[in-house]
Scaffold this active site. Structure first.
Site, PDB file in Angstrom:
ATOM      1  N   CYS A 199       0.866  -1.171   0.000  1.00 29.56           N
ATOM      2  CA  CYS A 199       0.000   0.000   0.000  1.00 29.56           C
ATOM      3  C   CYS A 199       0.903   1.222   0.000  1.00 29.56           C
ATOM      4  CB  CYS A 199      -0.912   0.015   1.228  1.00 29.56           C
ATOM      5  SG  CYS A 199      -1.998   1.471   1.284  1.00 29.56           S
TER       6      CYS A 199
ATOM      7  N   GLU B  42      -3.221   0.949  -6.952  1.00 25.77           N
ATOM      8  CA  GLU B  42      -2.135   0.040  -7.305  1.00 25.77           C
ATOM      9  C   GLU B  42      -1.868   0.197  -8.795  1.00 25.77           C
ATOM     10  OE1 GLU B  42       0.756  -1.269  -6.508  1.00 25.77           O
ATOM     11  OE2 GLU B  42      -0.327  -2.106  -4.789  1.00 25.77           O
TER      12      GLU B  42
END
Length: 271
Positions: free
Chosen positions: A2, A114
């Site tokens: 993350c 992402e």
């Protein structure tokens, strides 16, 4: 992993959603659609109130800095590298194990970003024609629009170069726990592209479902094996993922337009 996420919910909504008892309105952060490491973020945590008569933990909404600095660290220089803690090893890594035992938090998010390298870009990279391939960002979020409650840790660090009464003498920092990305089919998949989160990236932030919130936040729970059982990934089919504009790749860009779903990847065919 993350490395970037979105957090646009109002503090007032988070207070109600998580049953927060203590919140200082002056700590309110503006909505942030491009949260990057070292930024200040909202966190839900439980700990006794300073100078309170009762030692019971109180659920609070606090402002922390993303990038954990261990209490024993001599300097905060490594904070930008400590934004994630792996679920598989968080209980025994020196930088995280103390916090895992007693200082756990929830970092509320809309979802996380992402990046995927397109097939054409990968071919150029292999041929040596392009050293830094462009990457297509995807936004991953609960399919039902609920909060993405990321499991986190927080820690206190004392800057010994400053006097006790200096407002910056204490740092409160945090890290996001990550786990293996789900291989189950997405709850809502894009028309073309990834069928699962693992197709996008092998890691993902650990999302805690509401039935785990109380146990995770309770600092009186210190049994390592019991706590590790809370690190199980959520059930499959809860998430959706969709391509967003590459503008999110620049941390200077910030606004709700970053979450606009594209009809298809900007970089063409990816999978």
């Amino acid at each position: 992993m993350c490395g970037r996420y979105a957090a646009s919910r109002r503090p007032e909504d988070l207070v109600g959603l998580f049953g927060v008892e203590k919140w200082e309105p002056e700590e309110t952060l503006a909505p942030d659609w491009n949260v990057a490491p070292t930024k200040e973020v909202h966190a839900v945590l439980e700990r006794p109130l300073k100078d309170a008569e009762s030692p019971r933990p109180v659920r609070q909404l606090r402002t922390l800095k993303w990038g954990l600095v261990p209490s024993w660290s001599k300097t905060p220089e490594g904070a930008a590298r400590m934004i994630n803690a792996r679920a598989e090893t968080v209980h025994d890594k020196p930088s995280f194990k103390r916090a895992f035992s007693a200082r756990r938090c929830i970092l509320p998010a809309d979802g996380y970003y992402e990046w995927v390298t397109g097939s054409g870009e990968r071919e150029l990279e292999v041929e040596g024609k392009k050293k830094r391939p462009r990457k297509q960002p995807y936004f991953v979020t609960p399919a039902d629009g609920s909060v993405f409650a990321m499991a986190g840790l927080y820690e206190f660090w004392r800057d010994r170069t400053l006097p006790d009464d200096h407002p910056a003498a204490w740092w409160v920092t945090c890290s996001v726990i990550t786990t293996e990305a789900a291989k189950d089919p997405l709850g809502v998949a894009p028309a073309e592209g990834p069928r699962s989160l693992a197709d996008i990236h092998p890691r993902m932030p650990l999302m805690l479902t509401p039935d785990h919130w109380d146990a995770w936040l309770d600092p009186r729970r210190t049994d390592v094996e019991e706590l590790r059982s809370l690190l199980a990934p959520p059930p499959g089919g809860l998430m959706r993922a969709f391509p967003v504009a590459t503008a999110v790749s620049d941390v200077r860009n910030n606004g709700p337009e970053l979450l606009k779903e594209l009809e298809g990847p900007e970089l063409g065919t990816l999978f």
